[in-house]
Scaffold this motif. Structure first.
Motif, short mmCIF file in Angstrom:
data_model
loop_
_atom_site.label_atom_id
_atom_site.label_comp_id
_atom_site.label_asym_id
_atom_site.label_seq_id
_atom_site.Cartn_x
_atom_site.Cartn_y
_atom_site.Cartn_z
N ASP A 57 -22.30 -17.73 1.71
CA ASP A 57 -21.66 -17.46 3.00
C ASP A 57 -20.13 -17.46 2.89
O ASP A 57 -19.57 -17.59 1.80
N LEU A 58 -19.49 -17.37 4.06
CA LEU A 58 -18.03 -17.33 4.13
C LEU A 58 -17.41 -18.72 4.24
O LEU A 58 -16.26 -18.85 4.65
N SER A 61 -7.34 -16.92 7.41
CA SER A 61 -6.78 -16.88 6.05
C SER A 61 -6.70 -15.48 5.46
O SER A 61 -6.12 -15.31 4.39
N VAL A 62 -7.29 -14.47 6.11
CA VAL A 62 -7.33 -13.15 5.49
C VAL A 62 -6.76 -12.08 6.43
O VAL A 62 -6.79 -12.21 7.65
N THR A 63 -6.26 -11.03 5.80
CA THR A 63 -5.72 -9.90 6.53
C THR A 63 -6.83 -8.98 7.02
O THR A 63 -6.73 -8.39 8.10
N LEU A 64 -7.87 -8.84 6.19
CA LEU A 64 -8.93 -7.88 6.46
C LEU A 64 -10.27 -8.44 6.00
O LEU A 64 -10.40 -8.87 4.85
N ALA A 65 -11.24 -8.43 6.89
CA ALA A 65 -12.63 -8.77 6.54
C ALA A 65 -13.46 -7.50 6.67
O ALA A 65 -13.44 -6.85 7.72
N VAL A 66 -14.16 -7.14 5.61
CA VAL A 66 -14.89 -5.87 5.53
C VAL A 66 -16.38 -6.14 5.38
O VAL A 66 -16.78 -7.06 4.66
N ALA A 67 -17.20 -5.31 6.03
CA ALA A 67 -18.65 -5.36 5.83
C ALA A 67 -19.17 -3.93 5.77
O ALA A 67 -19.13 -3.20 6.76
N ASN A 68 -19.62 -3.52 4.59
CA ASN A 68 -20.14 -2.17 4.38
C ASN A 68 -21.66 -2.19 4.35
O ASN A 68 -22.26 -2.79 3.45
N THR A 69 -22.28 -1.52 5.32
CA THR A 69 -23.74 -1.47 5.47
C THR A 69 -24.39 -2.85 5.30
O THR A 69 -25.38 -3.00 4.59
N VAL A 70 -23.78 -3.83 5.95
CA VAL A 70 -24.29 -5.20 5.93
C VAL A 70 -25.05 -5.50 7.22
O VAL A 70 -26.19 -5.96 7.20
N GLU A 74 -32.13 -9.72 12.71
CA GLU A 74 -32.15 -10.80 13.70
C GLU A 74 -30.81 -10.84 14.46
O GLU A 74 -29.76 -11.03 13.85
N PRO A 75 -30.82 -10.59 15.78
CA PRO A 75 -29.56 -10.49 16.53
C PRO A 75 -28.65 -11.70 16.39
O PRO A 75 -27.43 -11.56 16.28
N ASP A 76 -29.22 -12.90 16.42
CA ASP A 76 -28.39 -14.09 16.31
C ASP A 76 -27.71 -14.18 14.95
O ASP A 76 -26.56 -14.63 14.85
N ALA A 77 -28.41 -13.75 13.91
CA ALA A 77 -27.82 -13.77 12.57
C ALA A 77 -26.66 -12.78 12.49
O ALA A 77 -25.64 -13.04 11.87
N ARG A 78 -26.82 -11.64 13.14
CA ARG A 78 -25.71 -10.67 13.20
C ARG A 78 -24.50 -11.29 13.90
O ARG A 78 -23.37 -11.20 13.42
N SER A 79 -24.75 -11.92 15.03
CA SER A 79 -23.66 -12.51 15.81
C SER A 79 -22.95 -13.60 15.03
O SER A 79 -21.72 -13.73 15.09
N ARG A 80 -23.73 -14.41 14.30
CA ARG A 80 -23.11 -15.50 13.52
C ARG A 80 -22.22 -14.95 12.42
O ARG A 80 -21.13 -15.48 12.16
N LEU A 81 -22.68 -13.90 11.73
CA LEU A 81 -21.85 -13.32 10.69
C LEU A 81 -20.58 -12.73 11.29
O LEU A 81 -19.48 -12.91 10.74
N MET A 113 -16.68 -13.73 10.37
CA MET A 113 -15.65 -12.78 9.97
C MET A 113 -14.43 -12.91 10.88
O MET A 113 -13.29 -12.90 10.40
N TRP A 114 -14.66 -13.06 12.17
CA TRP A 114 -13.56 -13.21 13.14
C TRP A 114 -12.79 -14.50 12.87
O TRP A 114 -11.56 -14.54 13.02
N ARG A 115 -13.51 -15.54 12.47
CA ARG A 115 -12.88 -16.83 12.21
C ARG A 115 -11.89 -16.75 11.06
O ARG A 115 -10.79 -17.33 11.13
N ILE A 116 -12.24 -16.05 10.00
CA ILE A 116 -11.39 -16.05 8.81
C ILE A 116 -10.23 -15.07 8.91
O ILE A 116 -9.29 -15.15 8.11
N VAL A 117 -10.28 -14.14 9.86
CA VAL A 117 -9.20 -13.16 10.01
C VAL A 117 -8.01 -13.79 10.73
O VAL A 117 -8.18 -14.47 11.75
N MET A 118 -6.84 -13.57 10.21
CA MET A 118 -5.63 -14.11 10.82
C MET A 118 -5.30 -13.36 12.11
O MET A 118 -5.71 -12.20 12.27
N PRO A 119 -4.57 -13.98 13.03
CA PRO A 119 -4.10 -13.25 14.20
C PRO A 119 -3.30 -12.03 13.77
O PRO A 119 -2.42 -12.12 12.91
N GLY A 120 -3.64 -10.88 14.32
CA GLY A 120 -3.01 -9.64 13.90
C GLY A 120 -3.73 -8.96 12.76
O GLY A 120 -3.39 -7.83 12.39
#
Length: 237
Positions: free
Chosen positions: A116-117, A124-133, A139-146, A150-157
């Motif tokens: 996991d992340l 801590s990151v400029t860009l979080a990427v997910a390609n065909t992930v 499972e909808p909840d698993a999608r939402s958690r991921l 991703m939103w958590r680790i992306v820096m403001p801006g």
């Protein structure tokens, strides 16, 4: 009794599906040298490059990037070709075999993580990427958690970037399309970009040996035949 861990169950399902896919003949439909695969790879990189230059910026040397579900590392290698610093890149994956290939094929310095992340700090990151992930997660909840991770680790801006399917595949119940309204619900950013691309694979395969102009015209003139999208959203701040 502890409640069932639905995230773990979903990860186990995805691992099993991938192993079955590798063992089947379907993998030959995605061989790199097929004309339709070469054409779609070029189109995908063209759109991704344009969107990155317009958002993160043309100079990627200082961008910190995490590729979620990085597979064998192809997208991170492309970022390195575009000027990204390997030491500022990380890739996560649940398939150890694919991660081993990523390490083998990629320039030294990239951080590879099996799981996991949880290794990445908040903002801590400029860009979080997910390609065909996300389409591989049913499972909808698993999608939402991921998405939340991703939103958590992306820096403001900073930015989240997704490349995925617009439509369900009637021949593959193990993938599920990603709706635009899901993206908006996951990441409440006001600045976002959405582009559709790629001729639907069944059509593209049939036109594999036709003149390039035929598929190019269909892709440009019939938006409904575009099977994928690239979405980017900026985190406020």
């Amino acid at each position: 009794m502890n409640p069932p861990d639905h995230t773990s169950q979903e990860q186990d399902r995805i691992r099993a599906v991938y192993q079955q896919w590798l063992a089947s003949e379907r993998v030959s439909a995605y061989a790199w040298h097929r004309p339709d695969v070469l054409e779609q790879s070029a189109a995908r990189l063209r759109v991704a490059g344009q969107m990155l230059a317009a958002t993160v910026g043309a100079d990627l040397a200082h961008a910190r990037v995490v590729d979620v579900g990085c597979g064998s590392g192809g997208f991170l290698r492309q970022l390195i070709d575009w000027g990204a610093d390997p030491a500022r890149l990380a890739g996560t994956e649940y398939q150890p075999e694919r991660l081993a290939l990523a390490r083998q094929r990629t320039a030294p310095g990239v951080y590879w993580h099996l799981g996991d992340l949880d290794f990445a700090g908040d903002g801590s990151v400029t860009l979080a990427v997910a390609n065909t992930v996300f389409s591989s997660i049913l499972e909808p909840d698993a999608r939402s958690r991921l998405a939340a991770e991703m939103w958590r680790i992306v820096m403001p801006g900073g930015w989240c970037m997704v490349f995925d399917f617009r439509y369900n595949n009637p021949n593959n119940a193990e993938v599920k399309r990603v709706r635009r309204r899901e993206l908006a619900a996951w990441w409440p950013g006001q600045e976002c970009r959405y582009r559709t691309l790629l001729l639907a694979p069944p059509v593209a395969r049939r036109l594999g040996h036709a003149p390039h102009l035929v598929s190019a015209l269909l892709t440009a003139c019939v938006p409904a035949l575009r099977s994928h999208f690239v979405y980017m959203v900026r985190k406020p701040g």
